[in-house]
Design an enzyme around this catalytic site. Structure first.
Site, PDB file in Angstrom:
ATOM      1  N   SER A 122       0.875  -1.099  -0.137  1.00  0.00           N
ATOM      2  CA  SER A 122       0.062  -0.069  -0.111  1.00  0.00           C
ATOM      3  C   SER A 122       0.986   1.128  -0.061  1.00  0.00           C
ATOM      4  O   SER A 122       0.532   2.316  -0.753  1.00  0.00           O
ATOM      5  CB  SER A 122      -0.840  -0.080   1.146  1.00  0.00           C
ATOM      6  OG  SER A 122      -1.715  -1.084   0.978  1.00  0.00           O
TER       7      SER A 122
ATOM      8  N   THR B  26      -4.992  -2.984   8.301  1.00  0.00           N
ATOM      9  CA  THR B  26      -4.929  -4.622   8.052  1.00  0.00           C
ATOM     10  C   THR B  26      -4.663  -5.491   9.277  1.00  0.00           C
ATOM     11  O   THR B  26      -4.779  -5.022  10.235  1.00  0.00           O
ATOM     12  CB  THR B  26      -3.655  -4.810   7.047  1.00  0.00           C
ATOM     13  OG1 THR B  26      -3.740  -5.882   6.390  1.00  0.00           O
ATOM     14  CG2 THR B  26      -2.231  -4.332   7.311  1.00  0.00           C
TER      15      THR B  26
ATOM     16  N   LYS C 121      -8.369  -5.262  11.749  1.00  0.00           N
ATOM     17  CA  LYS C 121      -9.506  -5.125  10.951  1.00  0.00           C
ATOM     18  C   LYS C 121     -10.780  -5.119  11.641  1.00  0.00           C
ATOM     19  O   LYS C 121     -11.733  -4.561  11.476  1.00  0.00           O
ATOM     20  CB  LYS C 121      -9.569  -5.978   9.716  1.00  0.00           C
ATOM     21  CG  LYS C 121      -8.632  -5.374   8.599  1.00  0.00           C
ATOM     22  CD  LYS C 121      -9.070  -6.276   7.568  1.00  0.00           C
ATOM     23  CE  LYS C 121      -8.341  -5.923   6.026  1.00  0.00           C
ATOM     24  NZ  LYS C 121      -8.554  -6.711   4.883  1.00  0.00           N
TER      25      LYS C 121
ATOM     26  N   ASN D 207     -11.428  -1.612   6.757  1.00  0.00           N
ATOM     27  CA  ASN D 207     -10.309  -1.401   6.260  1.00  0.00           C
ATOM     28  C   ASN D 207      -9.718  -0.022   5.999  1.00  0.00           C
ATOM     29  O   ASN D 207      -8.691   0.261   5.510  1.00  0.00           O
ATOM     30  CB  ASN D 207      -9.843  -2.509   5.256  1.00  0.00           C
ATOM     31  CG  ASN D 207     -10.308  -1.834   3.832  1.00  0.00           C
ATOM     32  OD1 ASN D 207     -11.373  -1.118   3.827  1.00  0.00           O
ATOM     33  ND2 ASN D 207      -9.952  -2.176   2.594  1.00  0.00           N
TER      34      ASN D 207
ATOM     35  N   ASP E 176     -12.658  -3.600   0.766  1.00  0.00           N
ATOM     36  CA  ASP E 176     -12.351  -4.848   0.347  1.00  0.00           C
ATOM     37  C   ASP E 176     -13.169  -5.347  -0.892  1.00  0.00           C
ATOM     38  O   ASP E 176     -12.861  -6.107  -1.733  1.00  0.00           O
ATOM     39  CB  ASP E 176     -11.806  -5.620   1.251  1.00  0.00           C
ATOM     40  CG  ASP E 176     -10.596  -5.628   1.882  1.00  0.00           C
ATOM     41  OD1 ASP E 176      -9.724  -4.995   1.158  1.00  0.00           O
ATOM     42  OD2 ASP E 176     -10.467  -6.078   3.161  1.00  0.00           O
TER      43      ASP E 176
ATOM     44  N   GLY F 197     -12.290 -21.488   2.630  1.00  0.00           N
ATOM     45  CA  GLY F 197     -11.880 -20.798   3.789  1.00  0.00           C
ATOM     46  C   GLY F 197     -12.853 -19.824   4.420  1.00  0.00           C
ATOM     47  O   GLY F 197     -13.819 -19.520   3.717  1.00  0.00           O
TER      48      GLY F 197
ATOM     49  N   GLY G 103     -12.252 -17.312   6.870  1.00  0.00           N
ATOM     50  CA  GLY G 103     -11.381 -16.226   7.719  1.00  0.00           C
ATOM     51  C   GLY G 103     -11.870 -14.808   7.485  1.00  0.00           C
ATOM     52  O   GLY G 103     -13.278 -14.761   6.941  1.00  0.00           O
ATOM     53  N   GLY G 104     -11.087 -13.960   7.667  1.00  0.00           N
ATOM     54  CA  GLY G 104     -11.703 -12.468   7.620  1.00  0.00           C
ATOM     55  C   GLY G 104     -11.960 -12.154   6.131  1.00  0.00           C
ATOM     56  O   GLY G 104     -13.082 -11.340   5.952  1.00  0.00           O
TER      57      GLY G 104
ATOM     58  N   TYR H  43      -1.552 -12.684  -4.057  1.00  0.00           N
ATOM     59  CA  TYR H  43      -0.849 -11.925  -5.076  1.00  0.00           C
ATOM     60  C   TYR H  43       0.451 -12.408  -5.119  1.00  0.00           C
ATOM     61  O   TYR H  43       1.415 -11.579  -6.073  1.00  0.00           O
ATOM     62  CB  TYR H  43      -1.325 -10.619  -5.361  1.00  0.00           C
ATOM     63  CG  TYR H  43      -1.377  -9.722  -4.286  1.00  0.00           C
ATOM     64  CD1 TYR H  43      -0.111  -9.228  -3.445  1.00  0.00           C
ATOM     65  CD2 TYR H  43      -2.427  -9.543  -3.334  1.00  0.00           C
ATOM     66  CE1 TYR H  43       0.015  -8.886  -2.456  1.00  0.00           C
ATOM     67  CE2 TYR H  43      -2.316  -9.144  -1.973  1.00  0.00           C
ATOM     68  CZ  TYR H  43      -0.997  -8.568  -1.527  1.00  0.00           C
ATOM     69  OH  TYR H  43      -0.968  -7.863  -0.506  1.00  0.00           O
TER      70      TYR H  43
HETATM   71  P1  NAP Z   1      -7.434 -15.561   7.707  1.00  0.00           P
HETATM   72  O1  NAP Z   1      -8.727 -14.672   8.532  1.00  0.00           O
HETATM   73  O2  NAP Z   1      -6.445 -16.181   8.566  1.00  0.00           O
HETATM   74  O3  NAP Z   1      -8.491 -16.765   7.182  1.00  0.00           O
HETATM   75  C1  NAP Z   1      -7.670 -17.946   6.468  1.00  0.00           C
HETATM   76  C2  NAP Z   1      -8.755 -19.008   6.341  1.00  0.00           C
HETATM   77  O4  NAP Z   1      -8.001 -19.978   5.663  1.00  0.00           O
HETATM   78  C3  NAP Z   1      -9.284 -19.563   7.555  1.00  0.00           C
HETATM   79  O5  NAP Z   1     -10.459 -19.797   7.403  1.00  0.00           O
HETATM   80  C4  NAP Z   1      -8.219 -20.733   7.789  1.00  0.00           C
HETATM   81  O6  NAP Z   1      -8.908 -21.861   8.561  1.00  0.00           O
HETATM   82  C5  NAP Z   1      -8.093 -21.142   6.593  1.00  0.00           C
HETATM   83  N1  NAP Z   1      -6.920 -22.002   6.331  1.00  0.00           N
HETATM   84  C6  NAP Z   1      -5.559 -21.693   6.736  1.00  0.00           C
HETATM   85  N2  NAP Z   1      -4.777 -22.574   6.318  1.00  0.00           N
HETATM   86  C7  NAP Z   1      -5.548 -23.657   5.800  1.00  0.00           C
HETATM   87  C8  NAP Z   1      -5.049 -24.983   5.183  1.00  0.00           C
HETATM   88  N3  NAP Z   1      -3.885 -25.214   5.257  1.00  0.00           N
HETATM   89  N4  NAP Z   1      -6.216 -25.823   4.703  1.00  0.00           N
HETATM   90  C9  NAP Z   1      -7.434 -25.073   4.853  1.00  0.00           C
HETATM   91  N5  NAP Z   1      -7.799 -24.050   5.169  1.00  0.00           N
HETATM   92  C10 NAP Z   1      -6.824 -23.259   5.678  1.00  0.00           C
HETATM   93  O7  NAP Z   1      -6.762 -14.871   6.473  1.00  0.00           O
HETATM   94  P2  NAP Z   1      -7.377 -13.649   5.614  1.00  0.00           P
HETATM   95  O8  NAP Z   1      -7.177 -12.342   5.934  1.00  0.00           O
HETATM   96  O9  NAP Z   1      -8.813 -14.093   5.145  1.00  0.00           O
HETATM   97  O10 NAP Z   1      -6.646 -13.912   4.015  1.00  0.00           O
HETATM   98  C11 NAP Z   1      -6.678 -15.034   3.542  1.00  0.00           C
HETATM   99  C12 NAP Z   1      -5.614 -14.853   2.213  1.00  0.00           C
HETATM  100  O11 NAP Z   1      -6.177 -13.681   1.425  1.00  0.00           O
HETATM  101  C13 NAP Z   1      -4.192 -14.567   2.402  1.00  0.00           C
HETATM  102  O12 NAP Z   1      -3.524 -15.282   1.382  1.00  0.00           O
HETATM  103  C14 NAP Z   1      -4.311 -13.010   2.112  1.00  0.00           C
HETATM  104  O13 NAP Z   1      -2.790 -12.585   1.628  1.00  0.00           O
HETATM  105  C15 NAP Z   1      -5.430 -12.860   1.057  1.00  0.00           C
HETATM  106  N6  NAP Z   1      -5.853 -11.565   1.050  1.00  0.00           N
HETATM  107  C16 NAP Z   1      -5.933 -10.874  -0.244  1.00  0.00           C
HETATM  108  C17 NAP Z   1      -6.365  -9.796  -0.182  1.00  0.00           C
HETATM  109  C18 NAP Z   1      -6.315  -8.807  -1.504  1.00  0.00           C
HETATM  110  O14 NAP Z   1      -6.391  -7.593  -1.732  1.00  0.00           O
HETATM  111  N7  NAP Z   1      -5.864  -9.331  -2.757  1.00  0.00           N
HETATM  112  C19 NAP Z   1      -7.027  -9.072   0.723  1.00  0.00           C
HETATM  113  C20 NAP Z   1      -7.229  -9.905   1.947  1.00  0.00           C
HETATM  114  C21 NAP Z   1      -6.730 -11.083   1.984  1.00  0.00           C
HETATM  115  P3  NAP Z   1      -8.986 -21.810  10.069  1.00  0.00           P
HETATM  116  O15 NAP Z   1      -9.876 -20.654  10.515  1.00  0.00           O
HETATM  117  O16 NAP Z   1      -9.449 -22.991  10.540  1.00  0.00           O
HETATM  118  O17 NAP Z   1      -7.339 -21.527  10.605  1.00  0.00           O
END
Ligand code: NAP
Length: 292
Positions: A23, A75, A79, A100, A115, A139, A141-142, A237
């Protein structure tokens, strides 16, 4: 490069860790490009990275208010944690359950979530009848919640969420239902049965992200179960492309990575702070130079 003066106004991104954030380069490039087009004194801003430990969030916000920061991005891990410190939260950020982008209004912090707009940006140029599309979010998560809100905005017929933790899935289902959105939840074992109906599949897990670049949430055989018109969207990315997108592209699917989402969530935040959209090609170029 922005020329910093006694009048320079402060923007930034708070997170922990923060050193990998793209950013600052994207925003400073966009600010410099806009300042070149205008008189510099009209657009005198700098955008800084702010490493803020979770225990210092409240004091950081008080300090930033005292220093009259104009606005900032938020971030991981702040968040959701920032919500109680905001005087106003946009309905969209309430639906996503995360903020965000923050700015000052009458001396108080106000927050929204860009987002969702970032995620939607690369989908909007595609000619698709979204009400006929079933979406599958990998997934829970957030970022999954932002993707769910985006699928609701698109009007997808059904949004499925696949996760590995039943309790988290059920909590997510309840949380999004409270915000007026419906999802169907599944474990990973059920995924192959879902794939033949999916028009959009979105990876929100870190599987495939640097340094685990050989990992993929779907293998070649699973990807082949998707209909030929399916879109495979990976929020990651780094690297570009991920293993998931490489496999999907080899089989002829439309693929999207997370870079456009990153750029467009930033562009939407820029518009809130500055009052006009930045040149997204400048932001893209700045991000690509760092990624290269
Ligand atoms: P997060 O809140 O940690 O959520 C990740 C999710 O993936 C959780 O549900 C987690 O499960 C699951 N997970 C993790 N490892 C796993 C595995 N080995 N097998 C199956 N499920 C698994 O993270 P987030 O903030 O959502 O971000 C997730 C991804 O999106 C990251 O790679 C981040 O860089 C990307 N992202 C990109 C942007 C963009 O602007 N392009 C924006 C936001 C995020 P549990 O809950 O069971 O741990």
């Amino acid at each position: 490069m922005t020329k910093i003066t006694g009048n320079t106004k402060l923007l930034g991104i708070m997170g922990c860790p923060i050193e990998h954030s793209l950013s600052p380069v994207m925003h400073n490039a966009a600010l410099a490009a806009r300042a070149l087009q205008r008189n510099q004194s009209d657009l005198d801003y700098v955008y800084l990275p702010l490493r803020i430990e979770p225990i210092h969030l409240e004091s950081a916000l008080l300090g930033m208010a005292a220093m009259e920061w104009q606005g900032f991005n938020v971030t991981i891990p702040h968040k959701q944690a920032i919500l109680p410190y905001l005087k106003e939260i946009s309905p969209l950020a309430q639906a996503v359950g995360a903020v965000n982008t923050v700015w000052q209004k009458h001396g108080a912090w106000v927050g929204t979530n860009t987002d969702v707009r970032g995620f939607l940006a690369p989908l909007q140029s595609l000619n698709i009848l979204w009400n006929e599309v079933e979406a599958c979010v990998l997934g829970s998560g957030g970022s999954a919640r932002a993707v769910i809100a985006a699928c609701a905005q698109l009007g997808c017929a059904v949004t499925h969420v696949v996760g590995r933790n039943r309790c988290k899935l059920e909590a997510l289902q309840q949380g999004v239902a409270d915000a007026g959105m419906q999802i169907q939840i599944h474990d990973w074992q059920s995924l192959n049965k879902l794939l033949p109906q999916m028009g959009l599949i979105v990876n929100t897990t870190p599987l495939g992200m640097h340094p685990h670049v050989n990992a993929s949430p779907l293998d070649r055989e699973a990807i082949a179960l998707l209909p030929a018109s399916a879109i495979v969207y990976d929020l990651i990315y780094t690297p570009r492309p991920t293993q998931l997108l490489t496999l999907a592209k080899q089989q002829g699917y439309i693929t999207l990575d997370g870079l456009e989402m990153l750029i467009h969530q930033g562009a939407a935040a820029f518009e809130i702070w500055i009052g006009e959209l930045p040149d997204v090609s400048v932001m893209r170029q700045a991000a690509l130079e760092v990624l290269a």
